[in-house]
Design a protein around this motif. Structure first.
Motif, short mmCIF file in Angstrom:
data_model
loop_
_atom_site.label_atom_id
_atom_site.label_comp_id
_atom_site.label_asym_id
_atom_site.label_seq_id
_atom_site.Cartn_x
_atom_site.Cartn_y
_atom_site.Cartn_z
N SER A 97 -15.46 -20.71 9.72
CA SER A 97 -16.79 -20.36 8.85
C SER A 97 -16.53 -18.99 8.13
N SER A 98 -16.19 -18.21 9.04
CA SER A 98 -15.93 -16.48 8.25
C SER A 98 -14.90 -16.76 7.37
N CYS B 88 -14.25 -19.07 5.34
CA CYS B 88 -14.76 -20.11 4.05
C CYS B 88 -15.87 -19.29 3.55
N GLU B 89 -16.69 -18.27 4.29
CA GLU B 89 -17.78 -17.54 3.70
C GLU B 89 -17.16 -16.24 2.89
N ASN B 90 -16.07 -16.02 3.12
CA ASN B 90 -15.21 -14.99 2.35
C ASN B 90 -14.39 -15.43 1.21
N THR C 176 -23.46 -19.79 3.10
CA THR C 176 -23.37 -19.91 4.35
C THR C 176 -23.69 -21.48 4.66
N ASN C 177 -24.71 -21.97 3.91
CA ASN C 177 -25.03 -23.37 3.95
C ASN C 177 -23.83 -24.36 3.78
N GLU D 229 -29.29 -12.35 -1.34
CA GLU D 229 -29.68 -12.91 -0.08
C GLU D 229 -29.59 -14.59 -0.19
N ARG E 212 -25.89 -15.61 -0.57
CA ARG E 212 -25.33 -15.46 0.77
C ARG E 212 -25.67 -16.66 1.59
N ALA E 213 -27.07 -17.19 1.26
CA ALA E 213 -27.54 -18.20 2.35
C ALA E 213 -27.05 -19.43 1.71
N CYS F 5 -20.66 -23.49 3.57
CA CYS F 5 -19.75 -23.27 4.47
C CYS F 5 -20.00 -23.97 5.93
N ALA F 6 -21.23 -24.05 6.20
CA ALA F 6 -21.65 -24.96 7.29
C ALA F 6 -21.30 -26.24 7.49
#
Length: 89
Positions: free
Chosen positions: A74-75, A77-79, A61-62, A54, A57-58, A64-65
């Motif tokens: 964003s998707s 980037c997160e991958n 996500t931050n 977690e 992942r957070a 990539c934002a």
């Protein structure tokens, strides 16, 4: 008899609230710093959570934002594989 029941119910409610507050603050948290590169730009972010998955992942996500705009980018980037993941706690 009614007063005794009210006192018992009040004590029970206080005990439940105290348990929730104490268990919330005593959870062991892990912190990680993730650096991501996406479309030639780089950003590093730190996040904390109860589990390593977690927290990572957070942080991703931050980061990539800051690097991508819109759901699709964003998707993507997160991958993307992070450049680095440093566990701080």
């Amino acid at each position: 008899m009614k007063k005794k029941t009210v006192w018992i119910a009040g004590a029970f409610i206080i005990a439940v609230v105290a348990f929730v507050v104490i268990s919330t603050f005593h959870q062991t948290r892990v912190t990680c710093r993730v650096c991501m590169t996406f479309q030639g730009r780089q950003d590093c972010r730190t996040a904390s959570s109860v589990t390593k998955e977690e927290a990572m992942r957070a942080a991703i996500t931050n980061a990539c934002a800051q690097l991508a705009s819109g759901v699709i980018l964003s998707s993507q980037c997160e991958n993307t594989q992070p450049d680095s993941v440093d566990w701080l706690h």
